[in-house]
Enzyme design. Structure first.
Site, PDB file in Angstrom:
ATOM      1  CG  HIS A 137      13.665  -7.959   2.369  1.00  0.00           C
ATOM      2  ND1 HIS A 137      12.748  -7.094   2.143  1.00  0.00           N
ATOM      3  CD2 HIS A 137      13.491  -8.898   1.164  1.00  0.00           C
ATOM      4  CE1 HIS A 137      11.911  -7.343   1.070  1.00  0.00           C
ATOM      5  NE2 HIS A 137      12.468  -8.112   0.467  1.00  0.00           N
ATOM      6  CG  HIS A 211       9.524 -12.092   0.837  1.00  0.00           C
ATOM      7  ND1 HIS A 211       9.535 -12.791  -0.377  1.00  0.00           N
ATOM      8  CD2 HIS A 211       9.964 -10.850   0.609  1.00  0.00           C
ATOM      9  CE1 HIS A 211       9.960 -12.072  -1.326  1.00  0.00           C
ATOM     10  NE2 HIS A 211      10.508 -10.896  -0.642  1.00  0.00           N
ATOM     11  CD  GLU A 343       7.521  -8.786  -0.757  1.00  0.00           C
ATOM     12  OE1 GLU A 343       8.403  -8.147   0.211  1.00  0.00           O
ATOM     13  OE2 GLU A 343       7.760  -8.930  -1.896  1.00  0.00           O
TER      14      GLU A 343
HETATM   15  C1  GLA Z   1      11.527  -8.599  -2.535  1.00  0.00           C
HETATM   16  C2  GLA Z   1      12.226  -7.257  -3.212  1.00  0.00           C
HETATM   17  C3  GLA Z   1      12.680  -7.721  -4.710  1.00  0.00           C
HETATM   18  C4  GLA Z   1      13.607  -9.223  -4.427  1.00  0.00           C
HETATM   19  C5  GLA Z   1      12.842 -10.117  -3.590  1.00  0.00           C
HETATM   20  C6  GLA Z   1      13.565 -11.211  -3.059  1.00  0.00           C
HETATM   21  O1  GLA Z   1      10.401  -8.457  -2.748  1.00  0.00           O
HETATM   22  O2  GLA Z   1      11.254  -6.177  -3.619  1.00  0.00           O
HETATM   23  O3  GLA Z   1      13.323  -7.142  -5.571  1.00  0.00           O
HETATM   24  O4  GLA Z   1      14.760  -8.669  -3.761  1.00  0.00           O
HETATM   25  O5  GLA Z   1      12.259  -9.425  -2.315  1.00  0.00           O
HETATM   26  O6  GLA Z   1      14.523 -11.846  -4.056  1.00  0.00           O
END
Ligand code: GLA
Length: 382
Positions: A137, A211, A343
């Site tokens: 991210h 997100h 997402e």
């Molecule tokens: C995303 C990732 C997850 C986790 C979340 C935040 O969706 O794929 O593994 O890291 O973000 O907790």
């Protein structure tokens, strides 16, 4: 006589309002599209504002220019009752202290890049590693943790906020100055639209996403395992134990990954270690056209959320790392599976996977994509 006319007029008015409410259970108010801006705090010497968007059905979206975070999203249920359907916090400080990306804009590269390494035009780039051995991210300080410039706009049928951010050459290890623009728009059709744009002055990689953790029964009101999900996706991206793709794509047929026909999220979740945290290849993944890619219904409330995008993939995450240690809005405690994320994005680790669609952006090109979350009420359950 005058009194009689006034009485009649009053009666007519009352019955019109009554009739209107009966016919539009989703319509709460006689509001017009509206936007408000309040000071929310400051970070890095920059002002953070909270924008409150309200449409004529009474649907409310609140967002801040720190991380581009959607802090609240209130939509009507089948009886017209508004409830906040996203997880989040009551104060800026809590977002600064610790958040698992609640409601945020994620970038420069949403999802994981193996060992934070990739090669572009023969040059190796090392990104920040912030998720075990991998990059996740956007790194240590991704787009979810910066203050964006913000401009609001309003028209009779929509209102929104334009967020801009210049990600400097070398930030978190990424090459090129990246000028990013994200526009949130609330429409009178109960849609939250997100338009992403970016340009660069050196070849780089981009994969932006949003997100929000949704719970269509209302944030903090139990887990999402009885929500019904449909994903317009016939293949998914298998991953290793650090959630990096193996490079293959598998058919969902006959497996717990098969959401081609709607059914409850919980029905086969036990077969997936930890819960869902995978990318699906969306049908017509290379069309670059907007299409319906996911539909979620919560049988109790009748709320329905549809997701439309032009992106090739979608990460479906079931809040597996929520463990009751975070207290959210109104003191609600967020336990495992209390929210789900959808997402829209490219596949994880694409820069290292020659068979995945490209995430490279070059000078002179424009990264331009759109995702829409559309809310309805009156879903019967499936
Ligand atoms: C995303 C990732 C997850 C986790 C979340 C935040 O969706 O794929 O593994 O890291 O973000 O907790």
């Amino acid at each position: 006589m005058k009194n009689k006319i006034a009485q009649l007029f009053f009666l007519a008015l009352i019955s019109t309002i009554f009739f209107d409410c009966q016919n539009n259970p989703g319509k709460q108010t006689n509001e017009k599209m509206n936007i408000k801006k309040n000071l929310y705090g400051d970070v890095d010497g920059k002002k953070v504002f909270q924008f409150t968007l309200t449409n004529e059905n009474g649907m409310i979206v609140k967002l801040i220019n720190y991380g581009g975070i959607v802090t609240h999203l209130l939509t009507p249920d089948k009886e017209g009752k508004l409830e906040d359907v996203v997880l989040g916090f009551d104060s800026l400080q809590q977002y600064l202290d610790e958040t698992p990306y609640f409601g945020a804009i994620v970038g420069r590269y949403g999802n994981r890049i193996a060992k934070g390494k990739f090669e572009l035009d023969g040059k190796t780039h090392q990104l920040a590693t912030n998720n075990g051995p991998n990059h996740l991210h956007g790194g240590v300080k991704g787009f979810d943790k910066v203050v964006w410039d913000a401009d609001d706009f309003i028209f009779p049928d929509r209102a929104g906020v334009i967020l801009t951010y210049l990600s400097k050459d070398g930030e978190e290890g990424y090459p090129g100055n990246l000028a990013v623009k994200v526009t949130y728009t609330l429409t009178n059709d109960n849609e939250l639209k997100i338009d992403y744009e970016a340009t660069t002055d050196k070849p780089t990689i981009v994969n932006l996403t949003h997100h929000s953790y949704f719970n269509l029964e209302g944030q903090g009101n139990g887990n999402i395992l009885d929500h019904q999900l449909q994903l317009m996706a016939n293949r998914y991206v298998p991953v290793d134990e650090t959630l990096i793709p193996t490079g293959e794509l598998h058919s969902v047929q006959g497996s717990a990954m098969d959401f081609t026909a709607p059914h409850s999220i919980g029905s086969r979740i036990a077969e997936v270690e930890g819960g869902y945290d995978h990318t699906w290849e969306l049908d017509n993944f290379n069309s670059e056209k907007m299409r319906l890619v996911a539909r979620v219904t919560s049988p109790e409330s009748g709320r329905v959320m549809e997701v439309y995008t032009d992106q090739p993939g979608i990460q479906f995450y079931t809040g597996n790392f929520l463990d009751g240690s975070l207290s959210g809005k109104g003191g609600k405690v967020y336990h495992k599976h209390y929210g789900f994320c959808l997402e829209t994005q490219h596949y994880p680790d694409s820069p290292n996977q020659p068979n995945f669609p490209s995430v490279v952006l070059r000078p002179g090109e424009k990264y331009e994509t759109q995702t829409v979350y559309k809310f309805e009420s009156g879903g019967e359950g499936l």
